[in-house]
Design an enzyme around this catalytic site. Structure first.
Site, PDB file in Angstrom:
ATOM      1  N   GLN A 152       0.836  -1.190   0.000  1.00  0.00           N
ATOM      2  CA  GLN A 152       0.000   0.000   0.000  1.00  0.00           C
ATOM      3  C   GLN A 152       0.872   1.242   0.000  1.00  0.00           C
ATOM      4  O   GLN A 152       2.085   1.165   0.125  1.00  0.00           O
ATOM      5  CB  GLN A 152      -0.886   0.002   1.259  1.00  0.00           C
ATOM      6  CG  GLN A 152      -0.072  -0.080   2.544  1.00  0.00           C
ATOM      7  CD  GLN A 152      -0.912  -0.603   3.695  1.00  0.00           C
ATOM      8  OE1 GLN A 152      -2.124  -0.640   3.629  1.00  0.00           O
ATOM      9  NE2 GLN A 152      -0.257  -1.010   4.769  1.00  0.00           N
ATOM     10  N   HIS A 178     -11.307   4.211  18.294  1.00  0.00           N
ATOM     11  CA  HIS A 178     -10.659   3.045  18.905  1.00  0.00           C
ATOM     12  C   HIS A 178     -11.294   2.647  20.232  1.00  0.00           C
ATOM     13  O   HIS A 178     -11.334   1.464  20.551  1.00  0.00           O
ATOM     14  CB  HIS A 178      -9.148   3.280  19.012  1.00  0.00           C
ATOM     15  CG  HIS A 178      -8.494   3.279  17.664  1.00  0.00           C
ATOM     16  ND1 HIS A 178      -8.130   4.443  17.015  1.00  0.00           N
ATOM     17  CD2 HIS A 178      -8.193   2.260  16.815  1.00  0.00           C
ATOM     18  CE1 HIS A 178      -7.619   4.140  15.831  1.00  0.00           C
ATOM     19  NE2 HIS A 178      -7.639   2.824  15.679  1.00  0.00           N
ATOM     20  N   ASP A 210      -1.456   0.316  13.165  1.00  0.00           N
ATOM     21  CA  ASP A 210      -1.118   1.585  13.807  1.00  0.00           C
ATOM     22  C   ASP A 210      -1.013   1.448  15.321  1.00  0.00           C
ATOM     23  O   ASP A 210      -0.606   2.388  16.004  1.00  0.00           O
ATOM     24  CB  ASP A 210      -2.130   2.674  13.425  1.00  0.00           C
ATOM     25  CG  ASP A 210      -3.565   2.255  13.700  1.00  0.00           C
ATOM     26  OD1 ASP A 210      -3.767   1.404  14.599  1.00  0.00           O
ATOM     27  OD2 ASP A 210      -4.481   2.766  13.038  1.00  0.00           O
ATOM     28  N   ASP A 246      -0.560  -7.987  11.150  1.00  0.00           N
ATOM     29  CA  ASP A 246      -0.749  -6.974  10.106  1.00  0.00           C
ATOM     30  C   ASP A 246       0.151  -7.313   8.939  1.00  0.00           C
ATOM     31  O   ASP A 246       1.290  -7.723   9.114  1.00  0.00           O
ATOM     32  CB  ASP A 246      -0.432  -5.568  10.633  1.00  0.00           C
ATOM     33  CG  ASP A 246      -0.852  -4.484   9.638  1.00  0.00           C
ATOM     34  OD1 ASP A 246      -1.887  -3.848   9.895  1.00  0.00           O
ATOM     35  OD2 ASP A 246      -0.160  -4.300   8.624  1.00  0.00           O
ATOM     36  N   ASP A 300      -0.401 -12.119   6.254  1.00  0.00           N
ATOM     37  CA  ASP A 300      -1.760 -11.910   5.803  1.00  0.00           C
ATOM     38  C   ASP A 300      -2.708 -12.626   6.768  1.00  0.00           C
ATOM     39  O   ASP A 300      -2.496 -13.798   7.106  1.00  0.00           O
ATOM     40  CB  ASP A 300      -1.907 -12.472   4.395  1.00  0.00           C
ATOM     41  CG  ASP A 300      -3.366 -12.660   4.037  1.00  0.00           C
ATOM     42  OD1 ASP A 300      -4.116 -11.681   4.185  1.00  0.00           O
ATOM     43  OD2 ASP A 300      -3.744 -13.763   3.646  1.00  0.00           O
ATOM     44  N   ALA A 301      -3.729 -11.922   7.219  1.00  0.00           N
ATOM     45  CA  ALA A 301      -4.601 -12.456   8.258  1.00  0.00           C
ATOM     46  C   ALA A 301      -5.258 -13.775   7.834  1.00  0.00           C
ATOM     47  O   ALA A 301      -5.359 -14.719   8.626  1.00  0.00           O
ATOM     48  CB  ALA A 301      -5.676 -11.430   8.607  1.00  0.00           C
ATOM     49  N   ASP A 354      -9.747  -5.127  12.276  1.00  0.00           N
ATOM     50  CA  ASP A 354      -9.683  -3.695  11.960  1.00  0.00           C
ATOM     51  C   ASP A 354      -9.044  -3.517  10.594  1.00  0.00           C
ATOM     52  O   ASP A 354      -7.937  -3.021  10.465  1.00  0.00           O
ATOM     53  CB  ASP A 354      -8.865  -2.993  13.053  1.00  0.00           C
ATOM     54  CG  ASP A 354      -8.954  -1.475  12.953  1.00  0.00           C
ATOM     55  OD1 ASP A 354      -9.813  -0.986  12.206  1.00  0.00           O
ATOM     56  OD2 ASP A 354      -8.158  -0.792  13.615  1.00  0.00           O
TER      57      ASP A 354
END
Ligand code: FAD
Lengths: 504, 529
Positions: A239, A269, A293, A313, A347-348, A365
């Site tokens: 990204q 959050h 984040d 993540d 990767d989830a 998220d």
């Protein structure tokens, strides 16, 4: 050139030098507060160091005995080079150096020292051409007028129109120009004038390139697109990560989509984490999918009884950024430094396939389902996998885009979770920078239990939580399809609903 | 990447050559080669130049050929407890037309790559799907619940037409009202056929095909070509005829001018598969295509599947059948004595190796070229986003399938495209000849030119390009074949040799191959017990 003309020229250069000197100081101060946060502290330390360095410069000027003119012109070129490129260099290196402060103050010190040399040298050059009281009054008058001009130009013209990096280059060019003009006017009095000219032209050429190409250096176009200053921008294989600063606000964009604004991210959050976790007093192990984040983790760490938090993540650049950069770790309370937190860059979907651990609370998220590859993370296939990692008494929460803008998308996620045999609890919260935002809690068994909110929250309190679950008619449930890998209904809803909203 | 050096040398070499020949633009070279099927072994088999066997082994049953039909036979024997068998396959790995490959980027198919939702009457296939976990039980209406990750992910198909990509394979851009009316009428007629029952109470079109109705009125469709039938029914719309022609080429390797109307209509009207969690037109697929199914079938069989064994002689004798094969690894011939044989090699091979088997005439096979193109980027293009199957209207190829489409990893930076090209510009023997004379570089030129029409500059991102030639890829349902005498003559066993291959159905699809293999095992067991 006449003696009068020369005097005028030298005084004009005082004026330019003064303007440039203050601009560099302002640029450094702004960058420091952008990149390190806390503008009052950053500004005053940068100004302090800068002034102190000017003192060093003034003191050093005594050691210049011969060839005052030559040294002065050379100093102009050096200031042009360092001052002019400082902003671009600081932006460029922000993500790459481990101690940004050292770099910042080294540059401030260097520029300050050089600027500090300027006026004493000029005074000495002019001293035989003016009377002392005349000299002092004229030089300082021009110095202060230049400073005034700079302080007005900077916020009103430069930053909005050129951004920091380009303003730096522009003033570097002016600064170098002063040197070149002085050289031209005093050609006969300066030893080794040719060599100096080569230096000057080279510096100017560099700065001009910088000015033209600063677009590439700090993504000028992005700054224009965001309407904010881009303080960090990087394309990773996954990204494009962009951080922007505007006044006291810090924003994160992924592929140009806003992920959070430091002004109100706590609302998002807190709403993401606490409605679930505050009702799971037995929870020990938490899994966060996405959320590189660290802001969700910050909220999760408010529960001292938790034993471990695993964050999965995709992008190592994200988690690295949010565990090393001070502005960002201040925001996430150094969440990744906690010994309870384990960061996995994977990767989830794939990670869940191999995972054998069980979790009491799972936070999904992910970015909004704006394309088919992210859409896969909102399908029955994905939730079924996540469910295999979820304790029978646990719960999972999903960020679900805006139920106001995209009601079909929101309720489609609810439908999808229910198709996986999960009990759902949809709710929403108002996050000013996002608008009305939706979340869904899903669990194998209905969540009961009293809310035990941790102390220190700014948005949620026991007495307002019930209102989160009320959906007024303009966000009420609508019938939708179930989102599956083989129909990606959600991506289609999402595209249509957001297109309608943004094209209005 | 390990190929860069080679690529560099190749380009440098090509550049130097071009300079010598007068500075023509050097054509790009790509790493890769022309692969299988084992041509040399095939030709030796035809010449009969294998040495006589010097070793004898025994097994209850021999299976010749490890395509889907052969693997299905082995799977069925195993299930029935007749575990004493040996499957002999010419290639190193089983799979046949469902072969697959793999590199650092992805697994990819070399041939068959998907299976549509099986019809209720395809009971053997449905049972296999349940056994392999492709389905997990049924919903209240009896519709199988599919494993979502095996269903082709959305978006499934896109078509490049009129300068942009559109969703689906039916041209939609620049379509006139008459085209649209013909679309509607065509699909309405196909829907009627789908629901039609013949005078004998059977579905007009079924899968397995032999379950179809024998109603003469319906079988008459087998006499004309699909193109003639379309014209007769007033289907003149150009985009509709393109679509139908495309579908015929996709399933039969030959256009609607070459195949029978019965086969053409079968494509549109035979599918009645259901899923609890997918549309009726869904398919199951994997990165390696049907190679996934082949592997799952072969794995539990272990040593009883032997690759690299060319069967060149099958002889009926008093005690059973002698199966002579050449072991490519050990370079010697072996005789396998078996009580019975399932011959799962295609018929054009069977009639060369089975002693005393009368050859049938009128068998036609479509030659194919399949290429796997490894790319360092995902192709995009104006309009609809990249899909699983990407077709270009007006191309001689069938477009490409994205091998990484089923990959759940959200951002694959590299991919493999499987490029399908039925070689049907002229008669099959001619096409076969021409295909064999082309070099790897010739194929690269053709393939890259075809891809570059829709993805200009794609050549700069190609990391590797392998080519596979199928001389006899699929049986061709030419008019009169499916319901004529030839196919009928292919069915009965020859002594204790039972036949099983998709060419006996006249249409080459997974369900036919699997059902034939399974049923052949059953009938052989009945025959020899
Ligand atoms: C390019 C292409 C794409 C296709 N795509 C699809 C698709 O997407 N879906 C679909 O359902 N079908 C597809 N098919 C059809 C495919 O042929 C069938 O699905 C099925 O795989 C056929 O299996 P089979 O066992 O009948 O035949 P084959 O696959 O032909 O098996 C015969 C086997 O016998 C072996 N053999 C031959 N001679 C000898 C010998 N002398 N000794 C030992 N072994 C021998 C061969 O090596 C081969 O393994 C495709 C076919 C091609 C060519």
């Amino acid at each position: 050139m006449t003696e009068r003309g020369l005097r005028l020229l030298l005084l004009a250069s005082v004026f330019t030098i003064a303007t440039c000197g203050l601009i560099y100081e302002l640029i450094a101060g702004t960058i420091a507060s952008y990149l390190l946060g806390d503008s009052v502290l950053q500004f005053s330390t940068v100004i302090g160091v800068y002034l102190f360095a000017m003192g060093i410069g003034s003191w050093l000027s005594r050691y210049v005995e011969k060839n005052l003119l030559g040294v002065f012109i050379q100093v102009e070129f050096l200031i042009a080079l360092f001052g002019g490129s400082a902003a671009a260099v600081l932006f460029g290196l922000f993500a790459h150096v481990s101690s940004f402060r050292v770099l910042l103050y080294a540059i401030v010190l260097l520029i300050g020292t050089l600027v500090g040399l300027e006026i004493p040298l000029l005074l000495r050059i002019l001293k035989d051409r003016l009377q002392f009281k005349d000299l002092i009054s004229k030089v300082f008058t021009f110095d202060y007028i230049g400073a005034l001009l700079a302080s007005l130009l900077f916020p009103l013209v430069l930053v909005p129109h050129f951004g920091l990096a380009r303003s730096g280059f522009l003033f570097g060019i002016l600064n170098g120009g002063v040197g070149l003009v002085a050289l031209w006017a005093l050609w006969d009095q300066v030893p080794r004038a040719r060599l100096l000219r080569i230096n000057g032209v080279a510096v100017l050429a560099l700065l001009a390139c910088g000015f033209v190409f600063s677009e590439r250096i700090v993504s000028w176009s992005e700054a224009a697109a965001f309407g904010e200053d881009v303080i960090f921008s990087k394309s990773t294989p996954y990204q494009r990560i962009t951080l922007t600063r505007h006044a006291d606000d810090l924003r994160l964009y992924l592929n140009g989509n806003l992920q959070f604004s430091a002004r109100d991210e706590y609302r998002y959050h807190e709403a993401l984490v606490h409605p679930g976790l505050a009702r799971l007093p037995h929870a020990r192990r938490v899994l966060v999918l996405g959320g590189g984040d660290g802001l969700a983790v910050r909220e999760i760490l408010r529960y001292p009884h938790l034993e471990s938090v695993t964050l999965v993540d995709l992008d190592p650049a994200m988690t690295r950024l949010f565990s090393t950069q001070e502005v960002l770790t201040r925001l996430n309370h150094s969440a990744f430094a906690s010994s309870k937190v384990h960061v996995v860059n994977a990767d989830a979907f794939t990670w869940l396939k191999d995972n054998r651990e069980m979790f009491d609370f799972i936070v999904a998220d992910f970015p909004d389902p704006s394309n088919f590859s992210i859409g896969k993370l909102y399908t029955t296939a994905f939730y079924q996998r996540a469910r295999t990692a979820l304790a029978q008494e646990g719960a999972m929460v999903i960020q679900c885009t805006s139920p106001f803008v995209a009601p079909k998308s929101f309720w489609c996620i609810d439908e999808t979770l229910r198709a996986c045999g999960l009990v759902t609890e949809p709710y929403h919260a108002y996050v000013p920078s996002f608008g009305e935002w939706g979340f869904i809690l899903a669990s194998p068994r209905a969540l009961g239990g009293p809310w035990r909110l941790p102390p220190g929250l700014r948005f949620l309190e026991e007495k307002n939580v019930a209102s989160l679950r009320e959906f007024p008619p303009d966000m009420a449930r609508v019938p939708t399809e179930v989102n599956r890998l083989n129909n990606q209904a959600l991506v289609r809803y999402f595209e249509a609903e957001w297109a309608r909203y943004t094209h209005q | 990447m390990k190929s860069t050096r080679r690529e560099f040398l190749a380009t440098a070499g090509a550049g130097a050559a071009a300079m010598l020949t007068g500075c023509k633009k050097p054509r790009p070279r790509f790493s890769g080669s022309i692969l299988g099927p084992a041509l040399a072994a095939g030709h030796r088999m035809r010449d009969g130049s294998f040495p006589p066997p010097t070793e004898t082994i025994e097994a209850g049953v021999a299976i010749v050929g490890g395509g889907i039909a052969g693997l299905a036979a082995a799977h069925q024997l195993d299930k029935k407890g007749a575990r004493d068998f040996l499957l002999l396959e010419l290639e190193r790995d089983p799979g046949g037309n469902a072969a697959c490959g793999r590199n650092a980027v992805s697994a990819y198919p070399w041939g068959a790559h998907y299976v549509p939702l099986p019809n209720d009457e395809a009971t053997e296939v449905l049972a296999l799907f349940e056994e392999l976990g492709i389905t997990r039980g049924r919903d209240a209406n009896g519709a199988p619940i599919y494993h979502e990750e095996y269903l082709c992910a959305d978006p499934m198909e896109r078509l490049f037409d009129a300068g942009r990509w559109q969703e689906g394979l039916l041209p939609q851009l620049g379509i006139g009202p008459d085209d649209r009316r013909q679309y509607e009428r065509f699909f309405a007629e196909m829907e009627t056929f789908r629901q039609t029952l013949g005078a004998d109470g059977r579905h007009a079109f079924a899968i397995p095909l032999d379950e179809s109705s024998r109603d003469e009125a319906l079988l008459a469709l087998d006499q004309a070509t699909m193109a003639a039938w379309m014209t007769k029914r007033g289907f003149t719309s150009k985009p509709l005829r393109w679509h139908v022609d495309y579908c015929c080429r996709d399933d039969y390797g030959a256009g609607m001018e070459n195949i029978s109307a019965w086969a053409g209509v079968h494509y549109f009207a035979a599918r009645r598969g259901r899923a609890a969690n997918a549309d009726h037109d869904a398919v199951v697929t994997w990165p390696e295509g049907n190679g996934w199914l082949a592997r799952r079938l072969a794995e539990p069989l272990g040593q009883r599947v032997r690759g690299g064994c060319v069967v060149f002689n099958l002889e009926q004798n008093n005690s059973g059948v002698a199966v002579d094969f050449f072991d490519l690894a050990r370079q010697r011939s072996v005789r396998l004595r078996a009580r019975g044989v399932v011959c799962a090699a295609p018929r054009f091979v069977a009639q060369r190796i089975v002693r005393g088997l009368a050859p049938v005439t009128g068998l036609e096979y479509s030659p194919w070229m399949v290429a796997n193109v490894t790319l360092a980027l995902l192709p995009a293009g104006r309009g609809a986003p990249l899909a699983w199957d990407n077709v270009v209207r007006g191309s001689a190829s069938l477009g490409y399938v994205v091998a990484t489409h089923q990959n759940l990893h959200p951002v694959p930076h590299e991919t493999v495209l499987t490029h399908y090209w039925p070689l049907d510009a002229s008669a099959p023997p001619e096409e076969r000849q021409r295909a064999l004379t082309r070099t790897h570089a010739d194929w690269c030129d053709l393939i890259v030119a075809d891809l570059a029409r829709v993805h200009p500059g794609i050549d700069a991102h190609i990391r590797n390009l392998d080519v596979w030639l199928w001389g006899h890829g699929m049986v061709r349902p030419v008019p009169g074949f499916i319901w004529g005498e030839t196919r009928q003559r292919m069915q009965p066993p020859h002594g204790a040799i039972v036949f099983a291959h998709s060419d006996m159905s006249g249409i080459s699809i997974f369900e036919e191959a699997f059902t034939r293999g399974t049923r052949a095992a059953d009938s052989l067991l009945a025959l020899i017990s």
